[in-house]
Design an enzyme around this catalytic site. Structure first.
Site, PDB file in Angstrom:
ATOM      1  CG  ASP A  19       7.848   8.568  -3.681  1.00 59.72           C
ATOM      2  OD1 ASP A  19       8.678   9.381  -3.225  1.00 59.72           O
ATOM      3  OD2 ASP A  19       8.169   7.618  -4.411  1.00 59.72           O
ATOM      4  CE  LYS A 117      11.642   8.003  -3.829  1.00 58.40           C
ATOM      5  NZ  LYS A 117      10.987   7.380  -4.984  1.00 58.40           N
ATOM      6  CB  CYS A 162       8.858   4.334  -3.122  1.00 58.22           C
ATOM      7  SG  CYS A 162       9.211   4.535  -4.894  1.00 58.22           S
TER       8      CYS A 162
HETATM    9  C1  VGL Z   1       6.756   4.365  -7.027  1.00 50.55           C
HETATM   10  C2  VGL Z   1       6.433   3.114  -8.911  1.00 50.55           C
HETATM   11  C3  VGL Z   1       7.169   4.004  -9.657  1.00 50.55           C
HETATM   12  C4  VGL Z   1       6.497   4.543  -5.568  1.00 50.55           C
HETATM   13  C5  VGL Z   1       7.506   5.273  -7.758  1.00 50.55           C
HETATM   14  O1  VGL Z   1       6.546   5.688  -5.083  1.00 50.55           O
HETATM   15  O2  VGL Z   1       6.235   3.517  -4.893  1.00 50.55           O
HETATM   16  N1  VGL Z   1       6.239   3.292  -7.611  1.00 50.55           N
HETATM   17  N2  VGL Z   1       7.712   5.082  -9.067  1.00 50.55           N
END
Ligand code: VGL
Ligand code: ZN
Length: 218
Positions: A19, A117, A162
């Site tokens: 991410d 995802k 994540c």
């Molecule tokens: C994430 C919060 C919401 C992450 C993704 O990548 O850690 N955190 N969506």
């Protein structure tokens, strides 16, 4: 200071770069402190692995993890959803928006797959392996196993969400699992970082530093 014994990376090891997207960078909708600082390090790590997976949080508008989707709810509040407790967030990583784009300096060319995802409207997926219902697989474990991978090394954003969920699920899928701490940054809302490390310690997800893979920096 003597270094912890080096970890030698071979063809049975995979790197997950989690991410590294605009919305998690300083100035983004869900900014993680220092999120941009780790991109060059992630690139150096990626150059050492035969199997690199890049993940991308990729939500439809109105996603269930957004506070704005729930009447009267605020970001960082916990809400009981169909599949369990969900932390609510500001809208982030909406499919096709600039905030969902990978950091422009991320060396995506190392990746054999870009895994998206969190795409289903009603269910989140912090993990790169299994969605928040605890049973819908992304197929990643099967893909890694088909490539002969035995150990998974996770880095990226955010350590406590994540990255942690992906590392824990890697373990649950039978992989050795490592989190490269200095190649991650955390959100750390409501003690989430220490809780995440406690869960990872208990599950034998190993906390390592990038120098254990890359060698001492010169
Ligand atoms: C994430 C919060 C919401 C992450 C993704 O990548 O850690 N955190 N969506
Ligand atoms: Zn998300």
């Amino acid at each position: 200071m003597p270094m912890a014994s080096p970890i030698s990376i071979d063809s049975q090891d995979a790197l997950l770069a989690i991410d590294l997207q605009a919305d998690f960078m300083p100035g983004g909708a869900l900014a993680v402190d220092g999120g941009d600082e780790i991109v060059p390090l992630v690139n150096r790590l990626a150059s050492r692995f035969d199997h690199v997976v890049v993940t991308q949080d990729w939500h439809p508008p109105g996603h269930a993890s957004f506070a704005s989707s729930h009447e009267g709810a605020e970001p960082f509040e916990t809400k009981r959803l169909e599949f369990g407790d969900q932390t609510l967030w500001r809208d982030h990583c909406v499919q096709g928006t600039p905030g969902a784009e990978l950091h422009p300096d991320l060396a995506v060319d190392f990746a054999f797959v870009i895994l998206r995802k969190g795409m289903r409207p009603g269910i989140d997926s912090y993990s790169a392996f299994v969605e928040a219902d605890g049973k819908t697989t992304t197929g990643l474990a099967a893909m890694l196993k088909a490539r002969g991978v035995k150990r998974v090394f996770a880095c990226g954003l955010a350590t406590d969400f994540c990255v942690a969920h992906s590392a824990l699920d890697a373990r649950a899928e039978g992989f050795g699992a490592f989190v490269i701490e200095d190649a991650c940054r955390a959100i750390d809302a409501n003690d989430s970082l220490s809780e995440a490390w406690a869960r990872m310690n208990a599950a034998e997800v190993w906390r390592i530093q990038s120098a254990e893979i890359l060698g001492p920096s010169r």
